[in-house]
Design a protein around this motif. Structure first.
Motif, PDB file in Angstrom:
ATOM      1  N   ALA A  18      12.030   6.416  -6.063  1.00 10.07           N
ATOM      2  CA  ALA A  18      10.553   5.443  -5.670  1.00 10.07           C
ATOM      3  C   ALA A  18      10.808   4.512  -5.634  1.00 10.07           C
ATOM      4  CB  ALA A  18      10.618   4.974  -7.717  1.00 10.07           C
ATOM      5  N   PRO A  19      10.257   4.192  -4.709  1.00 13.39           N
ATOM      6  CA  PRO A  19      10.951   3.057  -2.767  1.00 13.39           C
ATOM      7  C   PRO A  19      10.349   2.173  -4.147  1.00 13.39           C
ATOM      8  CG  PRO A  19      11.172   4.751  -1.690  1.00 13.39           C
ATOM      9  CD  PRO A  19      10.156   5.695  -3.374  1.00 13.39           C
ATOM     10  N   PHE A  20      11.225   0.675  -3.632  1.00 14.53           N
ATOM     11  CA  PHE A  20      10.569  -0.719  -3.470  1.00 14.53           C
ATOM     12  C   PHE A  20      11.350  -1.403  -3.435  1.00 14.53           C
ATOM     13  CE2 PHE A  20      13.810  -1.006  -6.915  1.00 14.53           C
ATOM     14  CZ  PHE A  20      13.967  -1.585  -7.230  1.00 14.53           C
ATOM     15  N   ALA A  52      13.263  12.905   1.540  1.00 14.29           N
ATOM     16  CA  ALA A  52      11.559  12.853   1.575  1.00 14.29           C
ATOM     17  C   ALA A  52      10.672  13.327   1.543  1.00 14.29           C
ATOM     18  CB  ALA A  52      11.534  11.914   2.800  1.00 14.29           C
ATOM     19  N   LYS A  53      10.650  14.942   1.573  1.00 17.02           N
ATOM     20  CA  LYS A  53      10.015  15.732   0.829  1.00 17.02           C
ATOM     21  C   LYS A  53       9.610  15.704  -0.172  1.00 17.02           C
ATOM     22  CE  LYS A  53       9.077  18.281   5.434  1.00 17.02           C
ATOM     23  NZ  LYS A  53       9.134  19.971   5.862  1.00 17.02           N
ATOM     24  N   LYS A  80       0.762  -1.327   0.313  1.00 19.59           N
ATOM     25  CA  LYS A  80      -0.231   0.202  -0.146  1.00 19.59           C
ATOM     26  C   LYS A  80       1.014   1.143  -0.068  1.00 19.59           C
ATOM     27  CE  LYS A  80      -3.845  -1.701   2.536  1.00 19.59           C
ATOM     28  NZ  LYS A  80      -4.754  -1.572   3.085  1.00 19.59           N
ATOM     29  N   LYS A  81       1.434   1.148   0.730  1.00 19.75           N
ATOM     30  CA  LYS A  81       2.451   2.498   0.699  1.00 19.75           C
ATOM     31  C   LYS A  81       3.679   2.291   1.313  1.00 19.75           C
ATOM     32  CE  LYS A  81       2.932   6.474   3.015  1.00 19.75           C
ATOM     33  NZ  LYS A  81       2.121   7.378   4.127  1.00 19.75           N
ATOM     34  N   VAL A  82       5.240   2.830   1.170  1.00 17.87           N
ATOM     35  CA  VAL A  82       6.273   2.455   1.453  1.00 17.87           C
ATOM     36  C   VAL A  82       6.803   3.916   2.372  1.00 17.87           C
ATOM     37  CG1 VAL A  82       9.166   1.791   0.964  1.00 17.87           C
ATOM     38  CG2 VAL A  82       7.275   0.744  -0.258  1.00 17.87           C
ATOM     39  N   ASP A  83       7.454   4.268   3.384  1.00 19.78           N
ATOM     40  CA  ASP A  83       7.626   5.432   3.298  1.00 19.78           C
ATOM     41  C   ASP A  83       9.293   5.412   3.929  1.00 19.78           C
ATOM     42  OD1 ASP A  83       5.175   6.556   4.206  1.00 19.78           O
ATOM     43  OD2 ASP A  83       5.206   5.579   5.189  1.00 19.78           O
ATOM     44  N   LEU A  84      10.482   6.332   3.864  1.00 21.83           N
ATOM     45  CA  LEU A  84      11.247   6.582   4.859  1.00 21.83           C
ATOM     46  C   LEU A  84      11.497   6.055   5.763  1.00 21.83           C
ATOM     47  CD1 LEU A  84      12.691   8.684   1.205  1.00 21.83           C
ATOM     48  CD2 LEU A  84      12.638   6.225   1.340  1.00 21.83           C
ATOM     49  N   ALA A  85      12.519   5.550   6.352  1.00 23.29           N
ATOM     50  CA  ALA A  85      12.972   5.477   7.894  1.00 23.29           C
ATOM     51  C   ALA A  85      13.803   6.287   8.620  1.00 23.29           C
ATOM     52  CB  ALA A  85      12.804   4.189   8.514  1.00 23.29           C
TER      53      ALA A  85
END
Length: 205
Positions: A171-173, A155-156, A119-124
């Motif tokens: 485009a994180p995967f 990240a913004k 659903k979503k990938v956030d950068l930690a």
């Protein structure tokens, strides 16, 4: 390194739950499989078809390696330090990926098809890294040395600052994701992909 939000379904096996639950799975010394896929590993979480799991994941470099490459020690995740300190050498390998899981799906059986929706990938963390070393990869004879490059992330704006004047859209995967391999595989290396998925590095999946 990333927070992954998944919706998991055991396709055909069981119906979608009427009241799906949401779980959070953090990366700790007790919830990771270091460098392998193994059918004998016990699940660290069991969910039902239709549930959502927020999964915390870690990068593959060590705290020492990141600091040596120039990362401020305060920016290194405490979870990464805890995993490096808490997972014994006998439980690591043969590969190098730190995989959060495994997660079991109630009602699923070996051979079933699983549908997993990211659903979503956030950068930690606010950085990533590129690295190579002699003896690995296609151009190892052309570059007979090792190098690690830290890439600051915004990240913004969702860009990586690769070098002055060079910004790379993000485009994180997920490079490595899979199910348990056949028991006959034993502790299977996390590096080469195989019938169970694994380190496929394919953002189109």
């Amino acid at each position: 390194m990333r927070h992954l939000i998944l919706a998991v379904c055991a396709a055909i096996v069981v119906p979608i739950a009427a009241h799906a639950a949401t779980y959070e799975l953090k990366a700790t010394p007790h919830t990771v499989a270091w460098g392998h896929y193994d059918a004998t590993d016990k699940p660290v979480l069991t969910v039902k078809s239709g549930d959502t799991v927020v999964i915390h994941t870690l990068l593959t470099n060590s705290p020492t390696g990141l600091e040596k490459a120039g990362v401020d020690p305060v920016l290194i995740e405490p979870a990464l330090r805890a995993v490096y300190e808490g997972v014994p050498a006998s439980s690591r390998g043969p590969g190098g990926h730190i995989l959060t899981g495994p997660i079991a799906i109630e009602g699923a059986e070996p051979g079933d098809t699983l549908e997993v929706r990211i659903k979503k990938v956030d950068l930690a963390i606010p950085y990533a890294y590129n690295a190579f070393r002699y003896g690995a990869g296609f151009l190892t004879d052309d570059f007979p040395y090792a190098r690690v490059k830290i890439v600051p992330l915004d990240a913004k704006r969702m860009i990586g600052r690769f070098a002055p004047g060079i910004e790379v859209p993000l485009a994180p995967f997920f490079g490595s994701m899979g199910v348990a391999p056949p028991p006959s595989f034993g502790r299977y290396d996390s590096a080469p992909p195989t019938v169970n998925g694994g380190n496929m590095d394919d953002k189109a999946l």
